[in-house]
Scaffold this active site. Structure first.
Site, PDB file in Angstrom:
ATOM      1  N   HIS A  52      72.368  22.695  63.854  1.00  2.55           N
ATOM      2  CA  HIS A  52      71.694  23.922  63.398  1.00  2.55           C
ATOM      3  C   HIS A  52      72.712  24.903  62.796  1.00  2.55           C
ATOM      4  O   HIS A  52      72.862  26.025  63.281  1.00  2.55           O
ATOM      5  CB  HIS A  52      70.923  24.570  64.561  1.00  2.55           C
ATOM      6  N   ASP A  76      69.192  19.199  60.316  1.00  6.62           N
ATOM      7  CA  ASP A  76      70.033  20.290  60.831  1.00  6.62           C
ATOM      8  C   ASP A  76      69.408  20.855  62.100  1.00  6.62           C
ATOM      9  O   ASP A  76      69.991  21.703  62.760  1.00  6.62           O
ATOM     10  CB  ASP A  76      70.186  21.390  59.773  1.00  6.62           C
ATOM     11  N   GLU A 107      66.597  21.816  71.162  1.00  8.27           N
ATOM     12  CA  GLU A 107      67.974  22.075  70.755  1.00  8.27           C
ATOM     13  C   GLU A 107      68.700  22.710  71.918  1.00  8.27           C
ATOM     14  O   GLU A 107      68.211  23.728  72.426  1.00  8.27           O
ATOM     15  CB  GLU A 107      67.992  23.041  69.573  1.00  8.27           C
ATOM     16  N   GLY A 151      72.656  25.750  59.534  1.00  5.67           N
ATOM     17  CA  GLY A 151      72.125  26.156  58.226  1.00  5.67           C
ATOM     18  C   GLY A 151      72.647  27.470  57.668  1.00  5.67           C
ATOM     19  O   GLY A 151      72.995  27.572  56.495  1.00  5.67           O
ATOM     20  N   ARG A 201      61.451  31.651  50.006  1.00  6.94           N
ATOM     21  CA  ARG A 201      62.758  32.012  49.420  1.00  6.94           C
ATOM     22  C   ARG A 201      63.734  30.837  49.451  1.00  6.94           C
ATOM     23  O   ARG A 201      64.406  30.546  48.477  1.00  6.94           O
ATOM     24  CB  ARG A 201      63.401  33.139  50.209  1.00  6.94           C
ATOM     25  N   ILE A 202      63.820  30.180  50.617  1.00  2.00           N
ATOM     26  CA  ILE A 202      64.801  29.096  50.764  1.00  2.00           C
ATOM     27  C   ILE A 202      64.385  27.899  49.910  1.00  2.00           C
ATOM     28  O   ILE A 202      65.207  27.325  49.176  1.00  2.00           O
ATOM     29  CB  ILE A 202      64.959  28.691  52.252  1.00  2.00           C
ATOM     30  N   ILE A 262      65.513  21.215  57.501  1.00  2.00           N
ATOM     31  CA  ILE A 262      66.357  22.390  57.741  1.00  2.00           C
ATOM     32  C   ILE A 262      65.512  23.530  58.319  1.00  2.00           C
ATOM     33  O   ILE A 262      65.933  24.679  58.295  1.00  2.00           O
ATOM     34  CB  ILE A 262      67.077  22.864  56.451  1.00  2.00           C
ATOM     35  N   SER A 263      64.308  23.203  58.807  1.00  2.00           N
ATOM     36  CA  SER A 263      63.453  24.293  59.307  1.00  2.00           C
ATOM     37  C   SER A 263      63.527  24.375  60.832  1.00  2.00           C
ATOM     38  O   SER A 263      64.412  25.050  61.370  1.00  2.00           O
ATOM     39  CB  SER A 263      62.018  24.107  58.815  1.00  2.00           C
ATOM     40  N   ARG A 264      62.652  23.699  61.518  1.00  8.80           N
ATOM     41  CA  ARG A 264      62.699  23.630  62.977  1.00  8.80           C
ATOM     42  C   ARG A 264      62.378  22.194  63.370  1.00  8.80           C
ATOM     43  O   ARG A 264      61.529  21.550  62.753  1.00  8.80           O
ATOM     44  CB  ARG A 264      61.662  24.573  63.601  1.00  8.80           C
TER      45      ARG A 264
END
Ligand SMILES: O=C(O)[C@H](O)CO
Length: 339
Positions: free
Chosen positions: A303, A278, A283, A305, A171-172, A252-254
């Site tokens: 993070h 991001d 983290e 996003g 989707r993203i 922008i994932s992990r």
């Protein structure tokens, strides 16, 4: 969203089901602006309330709403909640949860894939544009030296006409392609399963069966896969060496999807032009003076996003919809099963 006519009322009995949340407000707490909506459906119990009166509260909890991965779900917590039916996560990534352990307690799980997609795609494009045009560096120059024109050779790279390689076309990823199309970018993508031809055509995206082909051609590589054992360190030294020296890596994932040590070296040696992250691993990064935070050719955000007012509210709506479905014994719109 539609709550499908569901409410606590349909569960019978007047008492609202207990919803355990980490805290209200604060770094890992649900937002004050969501309280009224949540209280319409649930009796809210914070971890503090729960720990102060465990015996009384433990029976009341029927659902948990995780906000920024908190509270931590472990065996001890699961064992102490005999009436827990469902856990809803405020985001799409479930890598912080032991799904098999949770399922073994007969507890259902849901994420919020619909609510997060637009805001996360926007974050990806924002990082791409900011890195391409060196906006963060420019901002630092303006603050420290004033807003006079900077050096003539302070140049960014052009986005229009550049090639974007999207790794992970869910989707993203698809929403990123839609945005990139508006920037007249050439779009390549890699995904476990190929998208339908009409979907590819709608955004002008070309499928790369092999990630290597995408890496070799892209000016911007955007990583949008979820973190699984298969995607851990998906982009390492070898992959960065395949990229163009003028290319930018955006994540922008992990954090753990990228080999961070290899990234530091690639940025220091000019193997790639720049990175925009991001997400990091871990983290937060352990030290303020972490090498990643010192490099000039990197942008790092904490993070953020999904963090818009609209997206976070929609996430809470999606969570409530899923929790109510689980409590009413009807199919949950975004149930996540252990793989
Ligand atoms: O997984 C997500 O949706 C975001 O990264 C927030 O955790």
């Amino acid at each position: 969203i539609s709550l499908c006519g569901l409410s606590h009322g349909t569960m019978g009995g007047g008492e609202l089901p207990g919803l355990l949340v980490n805290e209200i407000g604060g770094r890992h707490g649900i937002l004050h602006s969501h309280l009224a909506f949540l209280k319409k459906h649930f009796y809210l119990i914070t971890m503090k309330d729960f720990l102060e009166s465990k015996e009384h509260m433990s029976k009341k909890v029927q659902a948990i709403y995780l906000w920024w991965h908190k509270p931590v779900i472990d065996r001890e917590l699961l064992q102490s909640l005999p009436n827990l039916k469902v856990i809803a996560n405020s985001g799409v990534g479930m890598d912080h949860l032991d799904l098999k352990l949770i399922a073994s307690f007969g507890v259902k799980m849901a994420n919020a894939p619909h609510a997060v997609s637009t805001s996360t795609a926007d974050t990806g494009m924002a990082l791409l544009l900011a890195s391409a045009r060196r906006l963060v560096e420019g901002c630092h120059i303006a603050i420290s030296s004033g807003t006079e024109h900077c050096e003539a050779d302070f140049l960014g790279v052009e986005v229009t006409g550049a090639t974007l390689g999207i790794i992970g076309m869910g989707r993203i990823g698809y929403k990123i392609a839609l945005r990139a199309k508006a920037f007249e970018m050439k779009i390549l993508y890699h995904n476990r399963t190929r998208r339908k031809e009409q979907e590819e055509q709608a955004v002008g995206a070309t499928y790369c069966e092999k990630i290597d082909n995408l890496l070799q051609q892209a000016d911007f590589v955007m990583v949008v896969v979820s973190l699984t054992p298969q995607t851990r360190k998906l982009i390492g030294k070898r992959e960065m060496e395949l990229m163009k020296p003028t290319a930018t890596l955006i994540n922008i994932s992990r954090g753990a999807v990228i080999d961070q040590e290899a990234l530091v070296t690639a940025l220091q040696t000019g193997t790639i032009r720049a990175a925009a992250l991001d997400v990091t691993y871990p983290e937060p990064l352990p030290r303020l003076d972490h090498t990643l935070l010192k490099l000039k050719n990197i942008i790092i955000t904490p993070h953020l996003g999904i963090k818009t007012d609209k997206a976070t509210y929609m996430i809470t709506e999606e969570a409530v919809e899923n929790i109510l479905a689980a409590l009413n014994g009807v199919p949950m719109p975004s149930e996540v099963l252990p793989s």
